[in-house]
Write a protein that holds these residues in place. Structure first.
Motif, PDB file in Angstrom:
ATOM      1  N   TRP A 215       0.816  -1.211   0.000  1.00  0.00           N
ATOM      2  CA  TRP A 215       0.000   0.000   0.000  1.00  0.00           C
ATOM      3  C   TRP A 215       0.851   1.263   0.000  1.00  0.00           C
ATOM      4  CZ3 TRP A 215      -4.883   0.396  -1.292  1.00  0.00           C
ATOM      5  CH2 TRP A 215      -5.553   1.590  -1.054  1.00  0.00           C
ATOM      6  N   GLY A 216       2.089   1.157   0.467  1.00  0.00           N
ATOM      7  CA  GLY A 216       2.968   2.316   0.545  1.00  0.00           C
ATOM      8  C   GLY A 216       2.785   3.035   1.875  1.00  0.00           C
ATOM      9  N   PRO A 217       3.328   4.203   2.054  1.00  0.00           N
ATOM     10  CA  PRO A 217       4.186   4.858   1.068  1.00  0.00           C
ATOM     11  C   PRO A 217       5.587   4.246   1.025  1.00  0.00           C
ATOM     12  CG  PRO A 217       4.043   6.199   3.046  1.00  0.00           C
ATOM     13  CD  PRO A 217       3.134   5.018   3.255  1.00  0.00           C
ATOM     14  N   ILE A 218       6.179   4.260  -0.155  1.00  0.00           N
ATOM     15  CA  ILE A 218       7.552   3.813  -0.329  1.00  0.00           C
ATOM     16  C   ILE A 218       8.350   5.017  -0.823  1.00  0.00           C
ATOM     17  CG2 ILE A 218       9.109   2.252  -1.570  1.00  0.00           C
ATOM     18  CD1 ILE A 218       6.656   0.394  -1.996  1.00  0.00           C
ATOM     19  N   VAL A 219       9.463   5.281  -0.152  1.00  0.00           N
ATOM     20  CA  VAL A 219      10.337   6.388  -0.552  1.00  0.00           C
ATOM     21  C   VAL A 219      11.698   5.807  -0.895  1.00  0.00           C
ATOM     22  CG1 VAL A 219      11.463   8.517   0.197  1.00  0.00           C
ATOM     23  CG2 VAL A 219       9.127   8.027   0.926  1.00  0.00           C
TER      24      VAL A 219
ATOM     25  N   ARG B 143      14.833  11.541  -6.002  1.00  0.00           N
ATOM     26  CA  ARG B 143      13.956  11.088  -4.914  1.00  0.00           C
ATOM     27  C   ARG B 143      12.652  10.621  -5.542  1.00  0.00           C
ATOM     28  NH1 ARG B 143      12.724  11.918   0.618  1.00  0.00           N
ATOM     29  NH2 ARG B 143      10.484  12.002   0.995  1.00  0.00           N
ATOM     30  N   LEU B 144      12.156   9.510  -5.049  1.00  0.00           N
ATOM     31  CA  LEU B 144      10.948   8.924  -5.590  1.00  0.00           C
ATOM     32  C   LEU B 144      10.014   8.554  -4.443  1.00  0.00           C
ATOM     33  CD1 LEU B 144      10.959   6.431  -8.448  1.00  0.00           C
ATOM     34  CD2 LEU B 144       9.853   5.744  -6.348  1.00  0.00           C
ATOM     35  N   GLU B 145       8.735   8.849  -4.582  1.00  0.00           N
ATOM     36  CA  GLU B 145       7.738   8.456  -3.582  1.00  0.00           C
ATOM     37  C   GLU B 145       6.580   7.782  -4.298  1.00  0.00           C
ATOM     38  OE1 GLU B 145       6.361  11.641  -1.106  1.00  0.00           O
ATOM     39  OE2 GLU B 145       8.391  12.298  -0.613  1.00  0.00           O
ATOM     40  N   THR B 146       6.087   6.715  -3.711  1.00  0.00           N
ATOM     41  CA  THR B 146       4.948   6.024  -4.305  1.00  0.00           C
ATOM     42  C   THR B 146       3.995   5.557  -3.216  1.00  0.00           C
ATOM     43  OG1 THR B 146       4.240   4.212  -5.727  1.00  0.00           O
ATOM     44  CG2 THR B 146       6.189   3.813  -4.399  1.00  0.00           C
ATOM     45  N   LYS B 147       2.726   5.585  -3.538  1.00  0.00           N
ATOM     46  CA  LYS B 147       1.691   5.164  -2.591  1.00  0.00           C
ATOM     47  C   LYS B 147       0.463   4.730  -3.384  1.00  0.00           C
ATOM     48  CE  LYS B 147      -0.645   6.885   1.576  1.00  0.00           C
ATOM     49  NZ  LYS B 147      -1.719   5.916   1.459  1.00  0.00           N
ATOM     50  N   ALA B 148      -0.177   3.682  -2.897  1.00  0.00           N
ATOM     51  CA  ALA B 148      -1.443   3.278  -3.516  1.00  0.00           C
ATOM     52  C   ALA B 148      -2.512   4.288  -3.090  1.00  0.00           C
ATOM     53  CB  ALA B 148      -1.825   1.875  -3.065  1.00  0.00           C
TER      54      ALA B 148
END
Length: 157
Positions: A43-47, A58-63
């Motif tokens: 589900w995230g968040p993943i940084v 820098r990358l951020e991802t979240k469902a």
């Protein structure tokens, strides 16, 4: 082009749970609870951060949503959260993610006598590098399970 960093993060397929569970059988008209493992990989968040060719990335991802197809031809259930684990203590509550009215027909005429429940998570990925920024919307991850739904038998006698 997306940064190479994108290949290093793992947005995993949802790990699905349902009530009624995949190992038991549910009944027509009873609430269906849907949830996935709420862990970061699902589900995230993943940084993630890295240096690529001398530039900091820098990358951020979240469902942001999960779409459930209950496999019975009905409209999908759309949730903006990973759902909540069902426990018997919650029997009188409405599922935070699911369908209160449940299935309207049994699964007996389906392949294997079961409905296939499919969950698709939709992830947004945003990245920054120097003065550039970009967003990749709706990266999809899908998984499915099956459930058996029986008709409520009224016993008279």
């Amino acid at each position: 082009a997306p940064p190479r960093l994108l290949t290093t993060i793992e947005m995993k397929r949802p790990v699905i749970s349902t009530a009624p569970s995949a190992t038991g059988a549910g009944l027509v008209g009873l609430p269906v609870w849907l949830w996935i493992d709420p862990g970061q990989a699902y589900w995230g968040p993943i940084v993630a951060e890295a240096e690529e060719q001398g530039v900091y990335v820098r990358l951020e991802t979240k469902a942001h949503k999960i779409v459930w197809d209950l496999g019975d031809g009905s409209d999908p259930v759309v949730c903006t959260n990973p759902g909540e684990r069902y426990t018997p203590a919650k029997a009188s509550q409405r599922p935070p993610c699911g369908r209160s009215s449940g299935y309207q027909k049994s699964s007996r005429n389906q392949p294997g006598g079961r409905f296939t429940v499919t969950a698709t998570t939709y992830w947004d990925v945003q990245w920054w590098s120097g003065t550039m920024t970009d967003t990749f919307e709706d990266q999809e991850r899908t998984n499915s399970v099956s459930v058996q739904i029986d008709e409520l038998q009224v016993v008279t006698g």
